[in-house]
Design a protein around this motif. Structure first.
Motif, PDB file in Angstrom:
ATOM      1  N   ASP A   1      -2.104   2.035   6.943  1.00 60.10           N
ATOM      2  CA  ASP A   1      -3.319   1.716   7.396  1.00 60.10           C
ATOM      3  C   ASP A   1      -3.632   2.679   8.605  1.00 60.10           C
ATOM      4  O   ASP A   1      -2.917   2.886   9.205  1.00 60.10           O
ATOM      5  N   ARG A   2      -4.781   3.055   8.735  1.00 58.51           N
ATOM      6  CA  ARG A   2      -5.479   4.164   9.661  1.00 58.51           C
ATOM      7  C   ARG A   2      -4.870   5.159   9.475  1.00 58.51           C
ATOM      8  O   ARG A   2      -3.825   5.772  10.507  1.00 58.51           O
TER       9      ARG A   2
ATOM     10  N   SER B   1      -9.388   4.901   7.579  1.00 58.30           N
ATOM     11  CA  SER B   1      -8.260   4.168   6.763  1.00 58.30           C
ATOM     12  C   SER B   1      -8.512   4.556   5.061  1.00 58.30           C
ATOM     13  O   SER B   1      -9.554   4.242   4.644  1.00 58.30           O
TER      14      SER B   1
ATOM     15  N   ASP C   1      -6.665   4.439   1.115  1.00 58.82           N
ATOM     16  CA  ASP C   1      -5.543   4.080   0.257  1.00 58.82           C
ATOM     17  C   ASP C   1      -5.592   4.831  -1.159  1.00 58.82           C
ATOM     18  O   ASP C   1      -6.703   5.025  -1.539  1.00 58.82           O
TER      19      ASP C   1
ATOM     20  N   ARG D   1       0.805  -1.138  -0.120  1.00 59.74           N
ATOM     21  CA  ARG D   1       0.043   0.077  -0.030  1.00 59.74           C
ATOM     22  C   ARG D   1       0.935   1.105   0.102  1.00 59.74           C
ATOM     23  O   ARG D   1       2.121   1.275   0.383  1.00 59.74           O
TER      24      ARG D   1
END
Length: 168
Positions: A75-76, A124, A126, A71
């Motif tokens: 994350d978060r 979260s 992306d 990614r």
């Protein structure tokens, strides 16, 4: 008064004020009492006794972003913030006239303090690109963007007491 004496006096007053204010900041809650003594004296009758405690919420350390392989964004990205506190407490005692006499009984209701734990919402995210890929000469590939909300959490176990007894 000399300026050095005034400066020393100002320093002493500042230190005393800081020493007095520090325990109030370190307390878990602020006691609150409803003053009804003046009404009781002016009307010449018993009034309810009302008091309680207002808690002071304490924020904790947020869980930081977590880096995940594959990614571009962690994350978060917007972490959840934990908050701990107590639920407000309430104490109420009110006189009620007895049916068969001249004295008063009272009804008492109280809600004791209980722990409260909460987590604020988080997010979260992306990016719409994958990580650089070796088979594509180090260029990222397009993909659908991802977005997610982390739900808030609230945990508590409130309680209450109700009683009837003689006297106030």
């Amino acid at each position: 008064m000399k300026s050095t004496t005034r400066g020393t006096l100002a320093a002493v007053v500042t230190c005393v004020a800081a020493a007095v204010a520090t325990p109030a900041v370190a307390a878990d809650g602020i006691p609150v009492a409803v003053p009804l003594d003046g009404v009781e004296n002016s009307l010449n009758m018993e009034m309810p006794r009302i008091g309680g405690t207002l808690p002071l919420p304490t924020p904790g350390n947020p869980d930081g972003p977590r880096y995940v392989e594959g990614r571009l964004l962690p994350d978060r990205a917007v972490p959840q913030l934990p908050v701990t506190s107590d639920l407000p407490s309430l104490d109420l005692r009110t006189p009620v006239p007895r049916v068969l006499g001249d004295t008063f009984d009272h009804v008492a209701a109280s809600t004791p303090t209980s722990d409260l734990r909460a987590l604020t919402p988080g997010a979260s995210l992306d990016a719409p690109l994958t990580a650089p890929q070796a088979d594509k000469l180090g260029l990222p590939a397009p993909k659908l963007p991802e977005a997610g909300l982390l739900a808030p959490v609230l945990q508590a176990a409130p309680g209450a007491n109700l009683g009837l007894a003689p006297g106030l």
